[in-house]
Design a protein around this motif. Structure first.
Motif, short mmCIF file in Angstrom:
data_model
loop_
_atom_site.label_atom_id
_atom_site.label_comp_id
_atom_site.label_asym_id
_atom_site.label_seq_id
_atom_site.Cartn_x
_atom_site.Cartn_y
_atom_site.Cartn_z
N ASP A 98 12.67 -14.80 -1.11
CA ASP A 98 13.60 -14.21 -0.14
C ASP A 98 13.65 -12.71 -0.42
O ASP A 98 14.72 -12.11 -0.53
N SER A 99 12.47 -12.10 -0.56
CA SER A 99 12.33 -10.75 -1.07
C SER A 99 12.31 -9.68 0.03
O SER A 99 11.81 -9.91 1.12
N VAL A 100 12.83 -8.52 -0.34
CA VAL A 100 12.66 -7.30 0.44
C VAL A 100 11.96 -6.32 -0.50
O VAL A 100 12.39 -6.13 -1.64
N PHE A 101 10.90 -5.71 -0.02
CA PHE A 101 10.09 -4.83 -0.85
C PHE A 101 10.43 -3.38 -0.51
O PHE A 101 10.37 -2.97 0.64
N ILE A 102 10.78 -2.62 -1.53
CA ILE A 102 11.23 -1.24 -1.36
C ILE A 102 10.09 -0.32 -1.79
O ILE A 102 9.64 -0.37 -2.94
N GLY A 103 9.62 0.48 -0.85
CA GLY A 103 8.48 1.35 -1.13
C GLY A 103 8.85 2.54 -2.00
O GLY A 103 9.99 3.00 -2.01
N ASP A 104 7.85 3.03 -2.72
CA ASP A 104 8.03 4.21 -3.56
C ASP A 104 7.95 5.47 -2.69
O ASP A 104 7.64 5.41 -1.50
N ASP A 105 8.22 6.64 -3.27
CA ASP A 105 8.24 7.90 -2.52
C ASP A 105 6.84 8.39 -2.14
O ASP A 105 6.69 9.13 -1.18
N GLU A 106 5.82 7.99 -2.88
CA GLU A 106 4.47 8.52 -2.64
C GLU A 106 3.67 7.69 -1.63
O GLU A 106 3.06 8.23 -0.72
N TYR A 107 3.65 6.38 -1.78
CA TYR A 107 2.83 5.51 -0.93
C TYR A 107 3.65 4.66 0.04
O TYR A 107 3.10 3.99 0.89
N ASP A 108 4.97 4.66 -0.12
CA ASP A 108 5.87 3.76 0.61
C ASP A 108 5.41 2.31 0.46
O ASP A 108 5.34 1.55 1.41
N GLU A 109 5.07 1.96 -0.78
CA GLU A 109 4.64 0.60 -1.12
C GLU A 109 5.36 0.14 -2.38
O GLU A 109 5.78 0.94 -3.20
N CYS A 110 5.45 -1.18 -2.50
CA CYS A 110 5.91 -1.82 -3.73
C CYS A 110 4.68 -2.43 -4.38
O CYS A 110 3.97 -3.22 -3.73
N TRP A 111 4.38 -2.04 -5.60
CA TRP A 111 3.22 -2.57 -6.32
C TRP A 111 3.72 -3.53 -7.38
O TRP A 111 4.56 -3.19 -8.22
N ILE A 112 3.21 -4.75 -7.33
CA ILE A 112 3.62 -5.78 -8.28
C ILE A 112 2.38 -6.41 -8.89
O ILE A 112 1.40 -6.68 -8.18
N LEU A 113 2.43 -6.66 -10.17
CA LEU A 113 1.40 -7.44 -10.85
C LEU A 113 2.04 -8.77 -11.20
O LEU A 113 2.98 -8.83 -11.99
N ASP A 114 1.56 -9.85 -10.56
CA ASP A 114 2.02 -11.20 -10.87
C ASP A 114 0.99 -11.88 -11.76
O ASP A 114 -0.22 -11.79 -11.51
N VAL A 115 1.48 -12.55 -12.79
CA VAL A 115 0.63 -13.31 -13.70
C VAL A 115 1.03 -14.77 -13.55
O VAL A 115 2.21 -15.11 -13.67
N PHE A 116 0.04 -15.63 -13.27
CA PHE A 116 0.29 -17.06 -13.12
C PHE A 116 -0.44 -17.83 -14.20
O PHE A 116 -1.60 -17.53 -14.50
N ALA A 117 0.23 -18.81 -14.77
CA ALA A 117 -0.41 -19.71 -15.73
C ALA A 117 0.12 -21.11 -15.46
O ALA A 117 1.33 -21.31 -15.41
N PRO A 118 -0.78 -22.06 -15.29
CA PRO A 118 -2.23 -21.90 -15.08
C PRO A 118 -2.50 -21.25 -13.73
O PRO A 118 -1.60 -21.09 -12.91
N PRO A 119 -3.76 -20.88 -13.47
CA PRO A 119 -4.11 -20.25 -12.19
C PRO A 119 -3.77 -21.15 -11.00
O PRO A 119 -3.86 -22.37 -11.07
N ARG A 120 -3.41 -20.50 -9.90
CA ARG A 120 -3.12 -21.21 -8.65
C ARG A 120 -4.41 -21.35 -7.86
O ARG A 120 -5.12 -20.37 -7.62
N ASP A 121 -4.70 -22.55 -7.42
CA ASP A 121 -5.92 -22.78 -6.62
C ASP A 121 -5.91 -22.02 -5.31
O ASP A 121 -6.95 -21.54 -4.86
N ASP A 122 -4.74 -21.88 -4.68
CA ASP A 122 -4.67 -21.22 -3.39
C ASP A 122 -4.92 -19.72 -3.46
O ASP A 122 -5.13 -19.06 -2.45
N LEU A 123 -4.95 -19.14 -4.66
CA LEU A 123 -5.21 -17.72 -4.83
C LEU A 123 -6.60 -17.43 -5.42
O LEU A 123 -6.98 -16.28 -5.57
N ARG A 124 -7.35 -18.45 -5.75
CA ARG A 124 -8.64 -18.24 -6.44
C ARG A 124 -9.62 -17.37 -5.69
O ARG A 124 -10.39 -16.66 -6.30
N ASN A 125 -9.62 -17.39 -4.39
CA ASN A 125 -10.60 -16.63 -3.62
C ASN A 125 -10.04 -15.31 -3.10
O ASN A 125 -10.53 -14.78 -2.12
N GLY A 126 -9.02 -14.82 -3.78
CA GLY A 126 -8.50 -13.51 -3.44
C GLY A 126 -7.45 -13.52 -2.42
O GLY A 126 -6.98 -12.62 -1.90
#
Length: 126
Positions: A98-126
């Motif tokens: 239920d997220s709202v993503f708040i952009g930064d001042d330079e790119y107006d983007e929110c950058w997130i690194l998510d780590v999953f263990a074990p890997p999710r099959d639905d994300l394997r192909n990018g």
């Protein structure tokens, strides 16, 4: 696996793929036991519904911008705002989203690194 599939730079625009959600781009690197999902999400984007992973742990690191979301009890309306360099952990079965993503001042983007263990099959192909 090619060497170029084993690393990612947030600034490497060409390596990020559009998703079916407007404003969401990602790059996924999958190993044997964990998976890294690099997100570049437009400021103000929505489309993240409240959900849980019964078989996966998820650890998220906010690299740019901020994340305003819910995590924990599915019946609670309490929201949490995480800013750059802050981390969240959604263990197996923990409701989040239920997220709202708040952009930064330079790119107006929110950058997130998510780590999953074990890997999710639905994300394997990018």
């Amino acid at each position: 696996m090619k060497l170029t599939d084993q690393y990612c730079y947030f600034l490497d625009d060409d390596e990020f793929r559009e998703t079916d959600r407007p404003g969401f781009r990602r790059r996924v690197i999958t190993g044997d036991h964990l998976q890294l999902c690099f997100w570049r999400i437009a400021g103000g984007a929505t489309g993240s519904f409240l959900h849980k992973h019964d078989e996966h742990e998820q650890l998220g690191i906010i690299a740019r911008g901020a994340l305003d979301f819910r995590i924990g009890d599915a019946d609670s309306d309490e929201r949490t705002v995480l800013r750059e360099n802050e981390v969240y952990l959604a263990n197996q079965g923990v409701w989040h989203g239920d997220s709202v993503f708040i952009g930064d001042d330079e790119y107006d983007e929110c950058w997130i690194l998510d780590v999953f263990a074990p890997p999710r099959d639905d994300l394997r192909n990018g």
